[in-house]
Design an enzyme around this catalytic site. Structure first.
Site, short mmCIF file in Angstrom:
data_model
loop_
_atom_site.label_atom_id
_atom_site.label_comp_id
_atom_site.label_asym_id
_atom_site.label_seq_id
_atom_site.Cartn_x
_atom_site.Cartn_y
_atom_site.Cartn_z
N ALA A 87 -21.01 -19.58 -34.96
CA ALA A 87 -21.35 -17.93 -35.25
C ALA A 87 -20.87 -17.59 -34.00
O ALA A 87 -21.18 -17.81 -32.78
CB ALA A 87 -22.99 -17.94 -35.35
N ILE A 142 -20.82 -13.71 -32.38
CA ILE A 142 -21.40 -12.84 -32.68
C ILE A 142 -20.72 -11.46 -31.73
O ILE A 142 -20.48 -11.70 -30.64
CB ILE A 142 -22.71 -12.83 -32.17
CG1 ILE A 142 -23.51 -13.87 -32.97
CG2 ILE A 142 -23.66 -11.49 -32.51
CD1 ILE A 142 -24.83 -14.37 -32.72
N THR A 165 -20.05 -10.73 -27.14
CA THR A 165 -18.72 -11.22 -26.09
C THR A 165 -17.45 -10.21 -26.28
O THR A 165 -17.40 -9.53 -27.46
CB THR A 165 -18.22 -12.59 -26.63
OG1 THR A 165 -17.05 -12.90 -25.88
CG2 THR A 165 -17.88 -12.62 -28.05
N HIS A 215 -14.72 -10.91 -25.75
CA HIS A 215 -13.28 -11.67 -26.27
C HIS A 215 -13.75 -12.28 -27.79
O HIS A 215 -13.08 -13.16 -28.37
CB HIS A 215 -12.89 -12.62 -25.42
CG HIS A 215 -14.03 -13.87 -25.08
ND1 HIS A 215 -15.00 -13.55 -24.14
CD2 HIS A 215 -13.80 -15.11 -25.10
CE1 HIS A 215 -15.62 -14.61 -23.86
NE2 HIS A 215 -14.99 -15.56 -24.70
N ARG A 269 -27.58 -14.29 -42.26
CA ARG A 269 -26.77 -14.98 -42.87
C ARG A 269 -26.74 -16.73 -43.01
O ARG A 269 -26.04 -17.38 -43.60
CB ARG A 269 -25.19 -14.61 -42.58
CG ARG A 269 -24.91 -13.36 -42.88
CD ARG A 269 -23.62 -12.67 -42.17
NE ARG A 269 -23.68 -11.35 -42.17
CZ ARG A 269 -22.65 -10.75 -41.88
NH1 ARG A 269 -21.45 -11.17 -41.25
NH2 ARG A 269 -22.60 -9.25 -41.81
N1 INI Z 1 -18.51 -19.54 -29.13
C1 INI Z 1 -19.08 -19.16 -30.09
O1 INI Z 1 -19.20 -20.19 -30.79
N2 INI Z 1 -19.64 -17.93 -30.62
C2 INI Z 1 -19.69 -16.91 -29.72
O2 INI Z 1 -20.16 -15.86 -29.84
C3 INI Z 1 -19.16 -17.19 -28.22
N3 INI Z 1 -19.15 -15.87 -27.36
O3 INI Z 1 -20.13 -15.03 -27.63
O4 INI Z 1 -18.43 -16.01 -26.35
C4 INI Z 1 -18.36 -18.21 -27.95
N4 INI Z 1 -17.88 -18.53 -26.95
C5 INI Z 1 -17.28 -19.75 -26.37
C6 INI Z 1 -15.97 -20.14 -27.02
O5 INI Z 1 -16.22 -20.58 -28.39
C7 INI Z 1 -15.49 -21.61 -26.10
O6 INI Z 1 -16.49 -22.55 -26.47
C8 INI Z 1 -15.33 -21.25 -24.86
O7 INI Z 1 -14.48 -19.97 -24.76
C9 INI Z 1 -14.57 -22.48 -23.85
O8 INI Z 1 -13.40 -22.56 -24.71
#
Ligand code: INI
Length: 156
Positions: free
Chosen positions: A81, A83, A87, A89, A128
């Site tokens: 997920a 969202i 974030t 990014h 969802r």
């Molecule tokens: N990872 C997610 O699975 N969902 C998110 O919403 C999210 N946000 O919000 O940043 C997220 N970030 C972590 C990313 O997937 C990596 O684990 C991290 O950047 C380290 O590589």
């Protein structure tokens, strides 16, 4: 008329791997619950199912690749997920996760299912993940259909 192939939804004898992200765990654990429900309803034996947890969605592709390259699974399901509200990014993570998962499927020839939801809010995410819809359940149904379709096109 040539041949028409279709995958059925009989999970008996199939081996399915699931990679699930721990980020947004209240959502992803519900996706996993839905996935397990679909596996059971379609006759996939528990002993033929493997689950691996990743830190985030971004880490799903290498785990999916490890499962796919092992040769032990008929399909791999990726659950996560990302969202938007959480974030800055979002676009990088969601796009790279989708690209990576597609790449694993294309490289290995093993169906790798994109069960990563990309909603705007946590509320939409929960909707969802077993609320109004169940994307974990749906992802497993697609995995079973694709696994059986590939077995028909490419009998071993
Ligand atoms: N990872 C997610 O699975 N969902 C998110 O919403 C999210 N946000 O919000 O940043 C997220 N970030 C972590 C990313 O997937 C990596 O684990 C991290 O950047 C380290 O590589």
């Amino acid at each position: 008329m040539g041949t028409t192939y279709q995958g059925d939804l009989d999970g008996a004898g199939l081996h399915i791997a699931i990679a699930v992200s721990r980020f947004n765990e209240p959502v992803t654990s519900r996706l996993l619950e839905g996935a397990r429900k679909a596996l059971e309803r379609h006759g996939v034996e528990d002993k033929n199912v493997a689950v691996a947890w990743t830190p985030g969605a971004f880490e799903l592709p290498p785990v999916a690749r490890a499962f796919a390259e092992s040769g032990a699974y008929d399909a791999v399901v990726c659950l996560g997920a990302v969202i938007r509200g959480e974030t800055s990014h979002f676009d990088f993570i969601s796009a790279e996760t989708a690209r990576g998962i597609g790449q694993v499927s294309a490289d290995t020839g093993v169906p790798v299912i994109f069960g990563v939801i990309t909603p705007n809010t946590l509320e939409q995410a929960l909707d969802r993940a077993g609320g109004k819809a169940d994307k974990g359940y749906d992802a497993v149904v697609s995995a079973i259909e694709m696994a059986n379709l590939m077995r028909k096109i490419r009998p071993e």
